[in-house]
Design an enzyme around this catalytic site. Structure first.
Site, PDB file in Angstrom:
ATOM      1  N   ASP A 145       0.810  -1.208   0.000  1.00 55.54           N
ATOM      2  CA  ASP A 145       0.000   0.000   0.000  1.00 55.54           C
ATOM      3  C   ASP A 145       0.852   1.271   0.000  1.00 55.54           C
ATOM      4  O   ASP A 145       0.599   2.203  -0.761  1.00 55.54           O
ATOM      5  CB  ASP A 145      -0.922   0.000   1.224  1.00 55.54           C
ATOM      6  N   GLY A 173      -4.190   2.803  -0.980  1.00 53.54           N
ATOM      7  CA  GLY A 173      -3.820   2.054  -2.181  1.00 53.54           C
ATOM      8  C   GLY A 173      -4.559   0.736  -2.267  1.00 53.54           C
ATOM      9  O   GLY A 173      -5.182   0.406  -3.279  1.00 53.54           O
ATOM     10  N   ASP A 174      -4.500  -0.032  -1.198  1.00 49.03           N
ATOM     11  CA  ASP A 174      -5.186  -1.328  -1.163  1.00 49.03           C
ATOM     12  C   ASP A 174      -6.700  -1.164  -1.240  1.00 49.03           C
ATOM     13  O   ASP A 174      -7.377  -1.888  -1.983  1.00 49.03           O
ATOM     14  CB  ASP A 174      -4.833  -2.070   0.126  1.00 49.03           C
ATOM     15  N   LEU A 175      -7.249  -0.250  -0.445  1.00 57.24           N
ATOM     16  CA  LEU A 175      -8.701  -0.148  -0.361  1.00 57.24           C
ATOM     17  C   LEU A 175      -9.309   0.403  -1.647  1.00 57.24           C
ATOM     18  O   LEU A 175     -10.400  -0.014  -2.050  1.00 57.24           O
ATOM     19  CB  LEU A 175      -9.089   0.713   0.838  1.00 57.24           C
ATOM     20  N   ALA A 178      -9.402  -2.427  -3.982  1.00 51.47           N
ATOM     21  CA  ALA A 178     -10.460  -3.349  -3.584  1.00 51.47           C
ATOM     22  C   ALA A 178     -11.824  -2.863  -4.060  1.00 51.47           C
ATOM     23  O   ALA A 178     -12.626  -3.643  -4.600  1.00 51.47           O
ATOM     24  CB  ALA A 178     -10.462  -3.523  -2.066  1.00 51.47           C
TER      25      ALA A 178
END
Length: 415
Positions: A145, A173-175, A178
């Site tokens: 992230d 970044g990850d969310l 997602a």
């Protein structure tokens, strides 16, 4: 007791989760919240790395893992072994969706290549999440992230003007990847209803960050000027940031000129509204420092509670900056039903943040707790047609230890 499922728009959809860490697991947890049957496939030795990402821990696993894996069933398989891969293919034969974040070019990426999978399972939707996307010079680079926040510009925009770059408090970044991945999967399922065929869906941490640039991107395209950090300030609105009071900070968000006049009247500074430097938002943005200096000189003389009450009565958008304990105790959070409890097999009652969308006025329930490692291995493998002896052989094949071996976190704590 676990809540009984009510709002479940994806009931009947089967998902195989071959991903780990956060972006992929958050997609599959969301699909589970929406009613899908999600099988989480984990390596027998330790499982998803986030099980050990602590402290804090709660029961056998880190709270990081508990945040992104509820509603799933955990099966332990060694994906690099022929037996493990054969078991995954049995899962895929009846699945609607598979989610993975295999590193491009890795042995697992080759073993579960979509061209081969689509030939065998033409209705399958595969979501691949990567750090930098499927093409380009950074395609094969690994990424977490923080790498995405730095490489895609978010850290250049976050922090005080005279301070160092700062990462966002959330794993943006990850969310972001997602959420875009979730949109991609559900869109592909809708299209499959028309065409009868699944498809390959991809997104990445990097692409998702670019998509969230929004006004920063269009501002740069129009001016060619590199934007800098503004702390809590807004590039296009003033006053629109956190301000210091006598006992802490609070936020004022003035989105138009009428609200600015209300603010001036409430602060007993009506002359500001007629100051040519501040009459319009364009003027206020150009003279940001001068106006903020005036505001800070007034606001520092009283408390956060005083200013929030005073400005709120006048219709000026204002709020204290709440800490998480205050957010979770907030009557608004309670009224929305965003906090739920679910029974965990070792922890007992476990609090979770609910899915933030309602359907016909109902919020999807938190159906089951995040599974312990391999909790459902025998049940799921039996559903796939394996006999008891085959299940034992399969679960013991890939490691000299039991598939229920203690977690790295447990060994650290002497469990």
């Amino acid at each position: 007791m676990s809540e009984q499922p009510t709002a479940a728009p994806l009931a009947g959809i089967k998902v195989v989760d071959l991903s780990k860490i956060l972006a992929g697991p958050y997609v599959t947890m969301s699909l589970a919240d929406l009613g899908a049957d999600v099988i989480k496939v984990e390596h027998p030795d330790g499982g998803d790395p986030t099980r050990g990402w602590g402290p804090p821990f709660n029961g056998p696993d880190a709270t990081y893992y508990l945040a992104a894996n509820r509603g799933k069933r955990s099966v332990t398989l060694d994906l690099k072994s022929p037996l493990g891969q054969e078991a995954v293919h049995r899962l895929l034969a009846t699945a609607d969706v598979v989610v993975e974040n295999f590193r491009p070019g890795s042995s697992l990426a080759r073993a579960f290549d979509y061209k081969d999978l689509s030939a065998r399972y033409p209705r399958l939707v595969l979501l691949h999440i990567s750090a930098f996307g499927d093409h380009g010079p950074l395609r094969d680079e690994p990424g977490y992230d923080m790498i995405a926040q730095a490489s895609a510009g978010l850290m250049s925009l976050t922090g005080e003007p005279d301070g160092p770059p700062v990462k966002a408090g959330y794993a943006m970044g990850d969310l972001a990847a997602a959420l875009f991945g979730l949109i991609g999967v559900t869109s592909a399922l809708v299209e499959r209803e028309r065409t009868g065929r699944g498809q390959y869906v991809t997104t990445s941490l990097y692409e998702s960050q670019l998509a969230l640039h929004i006004n920063w991107a269009t501002g740069y395209f129009a001016t060619g000027e590199r934007p800098g950090r503004l702390g809590s300030g807004h590039p296009s609105l003033v006053p629109y940031q956190a301000y210091p009071a006598a006992d802490g900070h609070f936020v004022i968000a003035v989105g138009n000129d009428a609200l600015f006049r209300r603010l001036c009247a409430a602060l007993r500074q009506p002359q500001w509204a007629d100051d040519p430097r501040f009459v319009t938002n364009r003027d206020r943005v150009a003279n940001r420092a001068a106006l903020n200096a005036k505001l800070q000189a007034v606001l520092v003389d009283d408390t956060v509670a005083h200013w929030c009450a005073l400005l709120g009565r006048e219709g000026v958008p204002v709020t204290p900056i709440r800490h998480l304990d205050e957010v979770y105790d907030c009557p608004q959070t309670e009224a929305l039903g965003m906090l739920r409890h679910v029974d965990h097999p070792t922890i007992g009652p476990l609090r979770q943040i609910a899915f933030p969308v309602t359907f016909r006025g109902e919020r999807p329930p938190v159906r089951t707790a995040p599974p312990t490692l391999g909790q459902h291995s025998r049940d799921v493998l039996a559903e796939l047609g394996y006999g008891e002896a085959e299940i034992t052989r399969l679960l013991d094949h890939s490691t000299p230890h039991s598939h229920q071996r203690s977690h790295p976190r447990s060994r650290q704590r002497g469990a």
